[in-house]
Design a protein around this motif. Sequence first.
Motif, short mmCIF file in Angstrom:
data_model
loop_
_atom_site.label_atom_id
_atom_site.label_comp_id
_atom_site.label_asym_id
_atom_site.label_seq_id
_atom_site.Cartn_x
_atom_site.Cartn_y
_atom_site.Cartn_z
N ARG A 149 0.82 -1.21 0.00
CA ARG A 149 0.00 0.00 0.00
C ARG A 149 0.86 1.26 0.00
O ARG A 149 0.41 2.33 -0.43
N GLY A 150 2.11 1.16 0.46
CA GLY A 150 2.96 2.34 0.54
C GLY A 150 3.83 2.58 -0.67
O GLY A 150 4.53 3.59 -0.74
N ARG A 151 3.75 1.70 -1.67
CA ARG A 151 4.66 1.83 -2.82
C ARG A 151 4.42 3.10 -3.62
O ARG A 151 5.33 3.64 -4.21
N GLY A 152 3.20 3.61 -3.64
CA GLY A 152 2.90 4.78 -4.45
C GLY A 152 2.88 6.08 -3.67
O GLY A 152 2.39 7.10 -4.19
N ALA A 153 3.40 6.09 -2.46
CA ALA A 153 3.35 7.30 -1.63
C ALA A 153 4.16 8.42 -2.26
O ALA A 153 5.35 8.26 -2.53
N SER A 154 3.54 9.57 -2.48
CA SER A 154 4.24 10.71 -3.07
C SER A 154 5.12 11.43 -2.05
O SER A 154 6.14 12.02 -2.41
N ASP A 155 4.70 11.42 -0.79
CA ASP A 155 5.46 12.04 0.30
C ASP A 155 5.57 11.01 1.43
O ASP A 155 4.74 10.98 2.34
N PRO A 156 6.60 10.14 1.39
CA PRO A 156 6.70 9.03 2.34
C PRO A 156 6.67 9.44 3.80
O PRO A 156 6.05 8.77 4.63
N ILE A 157 7.35 10.55 4.15
CA ILE A 157 7.37 10.98 5.56
C ILE A 157 5.97 11.35 6.02
O ILE A 157 5.51 10.93 7.08
N ARG A 158 5.28 12.13 5.21
CA ARG A 158 3.93 12.57 5.57
C ARG A 158 2.96 11.38 5.64
O ARG A 158 2.15 11.28 6.57
N GLY A 203 9.42 4.13 13.01
CA GLY A 203 8.98 5.37 12.38
C GLY A 203 9.92 5.90 11.32
O GLY A 203 9.54 6.07 10.16
N VAL A 204 11.16 6.16 11.69
CA VAL A 204 12.12 6.74 10.75
C VAL A 204 12.46 5.76 9.63
O VAL A 204 12.49 6.11 8.45
N VAL A 205 12.69 4.51 10.01
CA VAL A 205 13.09 3.51 9.00
C VAL A 205 11.95 3.17 8.06
O VAL A 205 12.17 2.96 6.86
N TYR A 206 10.71 3.14 8.55
CA TYR A 206 9.59 2.86 7.66
C TYR A 206 9.44 3.97 6.63
O TYR A 206 9.02 3.74 5.50
N THR A 207 9.78 5.20 7.02
CA THR A 207 9.76 6.31 6.07
C THR A 207 10.78 6.06 4.97
O THR A 207 10.49 6.24 3.78
N LEU A 208 12.00 5.66 5.35
CA LEU A 208 13.03 5.35 4.37
C LEU A 208 12.60 4.20 3.48
O LEU A 208 12.88 4.17 2.27
N TRP A 209 11.89 3.23 4.07
CA TRP A 209 11.41 2.08 3.31
C TRP A 209 10.38 2.51 2.27
O TRP A 209 10.41 2.07 1.13
N ILE A 211 10.28 5.41 0.86
CA ILE A 211 11.03 6.11 -0.17
C ILE A 211 11.66 5.10 -1.14
O ILE A 211 11.61 5.26 -2.36
N ALA A 212 12.24 4.04 -0.58
CA ALA A 212 12.88 3.02 -1.41
C ALA A 212 11.86 2.28 -2.27
O ALA A 212 12.13 1.93 -3.43
N LEU A 213 10.66 2.05 -1.73
CA LEU A 213 9.63 1.30 -2.45
C LEU A 213 9.18 2.00 -3.71
O LEU A 213 8.66 1.36 -4.63
N LYS A 214 9.34 3.31 -3.78
CA LYS A 214 8.92 4.04 -4.97
C LYS A 214 9.68 3.58 -6.20
O LYS A 214 9.19 3.69 -7.32
N THR A 219 8.72 -7.75 -6.43
CA THR A 219 9.66 -8.86 -6.29
C THR A 219 11.03 -8.36 -5.82
O THR A 219 11.71 -9.02 -5.05
N SER A 220 11.42 -7.16 -6.28
CA SER A 220 12.71 -6.60 -5.84
C SER A 220 12.66 -6.24 -4.37
O SER A 220 13.63 -6.44 -3.62
N ALA A 221 11.53 -5.69 -3.93
CA ALA A 221 11.38 -5.34 -2.51
C ALA A 221 11.46 -6.59 -1.65
O ALA A 221 12.00 -6.57 -0.53
N ALA A 222 10.92 -7.69 -2.15
CA ALA A 222 11.00 -8.95 -1.41
C ALA A 222 12.42 -9.46 -1.36
O ALA A 222 12.86 -10.04 -0.37
N THR A 223 13.18 -9.24 -2.44
CA THR A 223 14.55 -9.76 -2.51
C THR A 223 15.43 -9.20 -1.41
O THR A 223 16.14 -9.94 -0.72
#
Length: 269
Positions: A149-158, A203-209, A211-214, A219-223
């Motif tokens: 659900r977070g892969r399309g987040a335009s502003d991950p922190i928000r 909190g902080v790391v999920y935000t970075l995650w 950002i990376a998911l974008k 399958t790459s995220a799973a890898t």
Amino acid sequence: MFAFAGNSILCRLALKETAIDAGTFTAIRILSGALVLWLISQWRGRKVRSAGSWRSAVALFIYATAFSFAYVELTAGTGALLLFGAVQATMIGYGLWKGERLSKRQICGFILAFGGLVGLVLPGVSAPPILSSSLMLGSGVAWGIYSLRGRGASDPIRVTAGNFLHAAPFAVALGIAMVPSASLAAIATGGLWAIASGTLASGVVYTLWYIALKNLKATSAATVQLSVPVIAAIGGIIFLGEDLTVRLFIASFAILGGIALAIREARTK
């Protein structure tokens, strides 16, 4: 990935070395994560009231709650293996549902991974408790849904801040429900681990995650998450004195190897 594994270590440390209960740990983890993300958002001048969603918040709360209660009995390595096995199965399954097709190599990989999972939870002296294992598998499914659900987040922190704030009422209710079994001494000691888990490793790391998911396919995220159970197992041995059993070693090889085989095949198409 080190931070993801760190959540397993921090939770096990709190539940093993202090008297804090799993519900209180979860409540403090989510509330502290919500607070730090809200402060970061305020510093950036971003409003988070309308960000995130209730669906993502429910997935986040289910993941965190099942995660903590599962770790009452599971070791760090076993819990992480079950968690991310379920996460990867969920994300890969989503990719298949979106139109990917199974090749013979992928089928072999899934059979190998499933066999490793069955071998891990089969009754025996070194088998993990079935209830705790089931909770961790459910936690992994919830985290997989949250990640997707977070892969399309335009502003991950928000968005992450909004999800944590939406999950805060559930955390408060859980904390209130655990009041009869909680103690100030336990909260004072185990709560520190929960705060570390909520603010830094969540909190902080999920935000970075997010950002990376974008820039990652499902399958790459799973890898990249294949490394987490290994890191958690090593951390459990170093910081918690846990043993690396033969069953866990063989199951890890089968589950991680099988999923890696399936993912590698998917990425080469």
